[in-house]
Write a protein that holds these residues in place. Structure first.
Motif, PDB file in Angstrom:
ATOM      1  N   PHE A   1       0.840  -1.194   0.000  1.00  0.00           N
ATOM      2  CA  PHE A   1       0.000   0.000   0.000  1.00  0.00           C
ATOM      3  C   PHE A   1       0.876   1.245   0.000  1.00  0.00           C
ATOM      4  O   PHE A   1       1.945   1.264   0.630  1.00  0.00           O
ATOM      5  CB  PHE A   1      -0.902   0.033   1.232  1.00  0.00           C
ATOM      6  N   ALA A   2       0.423   2.276  -0.699  1.00  0.00           N
ATOM      7  CA  ALA A   2       1.023   3.595  -0.497  1.00  0.00           C
ATOM      8  C   ALA A   2       0.734   4.028   0.940  1.00  0.00           C
ATOM      9  O   ALA A   2      -0.141   3.463   1.602  1.00  0.00           O
ATOM     10  CB  ALA A   2       0.450   4.589  -1.497  1.00  0.00           C
ATOM     11  N   ILE A   3       1.456   5.019   1.420  1.00  0.00           N
ATOM     12  CA  ILE A   3       1.358   5.404   2.826  1.00  0.00           C
ATOM     13  C   ILE A   3       1.275   6.919   2.951  1.00  0.00           C
ATOM     14  O   ILE A   3       2.055   7.647   2.325  1.00  0.00           O
ATOM     15  CB  ILE A   3       2.577   4.900   3.627  1.00  0.00           C
ATOM     16  N   GLU A   4       0.350   7.376   3.780  1.00  0.00           N
ATOM     17  CA  GLU A   4       0.314   8.784   4.177  1.00  0.00           C
ATOM     18  C   GLU A   4       0.787   8.893   5.617  1.00  0.00           C
ATOM     19  O   GLU A   4       0.337   8.138   6.486  1.00  0.00           O
ATOM     20  CB  GLU A   4      -1.110   9.333   4.074  1.00  0.00           C
ATOM     21  N   VAL A   5       1.700   9.827   5.869  1.00  0.00           N
ATOM     22  CA  VAL A   5       2.148  10.118   7.227  1.00  0.00           C
ATOM     23  C   VAL A   5       2.046  11.616   7.470  1.00  0.00           C
ATOM     24  O   VAL A   5       1.917  12.411   6.538  1.00  0.00           O
ATOM     25  CB  VAL A   5       3.599   9.651   7.490  1.00  0.00           C
TER      26      VAL A   5
END
Length: 252
Positions: free
Chosen positions: A40-44
């Motif tokens: 999965f792509a990730i948002e932080v």
């Protein structure tokens, strides 16, 4: 240079694949590893430290998740990375640590948290986009603060940037804004000035005139947050180009 299509190719795990009940806290190395394993792509989120570094952490204070208290901005990066989370085995960590862990395997969306101060934390924004530019992998920045984007664009125009928006209700920190300011933010009327590459719009407020307009007539793709239910997922499929998700498996 990262392409927007790379960022939107896979669902984006909101603060990683976290599971607080099992000691896997949002925005920690454990949550990031879990998302990478599932491709999965990730948002932080990143917060500014006292010495101008980017801490991978959402809140303005440490109280909720960390075995410490007080504002993040009052501690240096060296002090912060020694602090353990309230549960699990992770400590706080920095943006460069995140880059070293992920190493280009999945796209990263870095949300710069704004303290909404005059000058839009210009040095901090420049520091973050310099790190993103130097990173060997697909990555971008985004922020709720429209004053941050011109700073990022002037300093590193090749770094992809997005504007985060929603209905901008008069609550919380938004109470400090006038009705006109909230109208501008909700409808993203600053776009001729901020020049984002994409929009990140709240799922609760889709469909909405403004994001639909910018998407249809100016080709700005929509990344919608935070999708937690099947109904929201179906709505996102109609009105957005990719989801930032939490609490379910979008591959199931």
């Amino acid at each position: 240079m990262t392409k927007v299509s790379e960022l939107l190719a896979r669902p984006i795990a909101h603060r990683g694949l976290h599971d607080a009940d099992n000691g896997c806290i949002e925005n920690t190395p454990s949550a990031i590893r879990a998302a990478v394993e599932r491709n999965f792509a990730i948002e932080v989120d990143v917060q500014e430290t006292a010495d101008g570094e980017a801490l991978v952490y959402h809140d303005y204070t440490l109280d909720r998740l960390v075995q410490s208290k007080g504002p993040v901005i009052e501690k240096t990066s060296a002090e912060l990375v020694k602090l353990p989370m309230r549960t699990g085995t992770d400590n706080l960590w920095l943006l460069q640590d995140l880059f070293d862990l992920v190493a280009g395997r999945v796209p990263l969306v870095i949300e710069i948290k704004s303290r909404l101060v005059p000058g839009a934390q210009a040095d901090f924004v420049r520091r973050v986009v310099e790190q993103v530019e130097a990173y060997d992998g697909p990555a971008c920045i985004k922020t709720f603060d429209p004053d941050m984007l011109p700073i990022a664009r002037a300093h590193r125009p090749e770094v992809l940037r997005g504007i985060v928006a929603d209905a901008t209700l008069p609550e919380g920190e938004l109470l400090r804004f006038s009705r006109i300011d909230r109208f501008i933010m909700r409808h993203m009327l600053h776009i001729p000035r901020t020049r984002p590459h994409f929009i990140s719009y709240g799922i609760r407020d889709l469909p909405s005139l403004a994001p639909g307009f910018w998407r249809r007539f100016f080709g700005l793709p929509i990344m919608t947050w935070t999708v937690r239910t099947e109904n929201q997922r179906l709505r996102a499929a109609k009105y957005a180009d990719q989801i930032v998700f939490e609490g379910f498996d979008p591959d199931a």
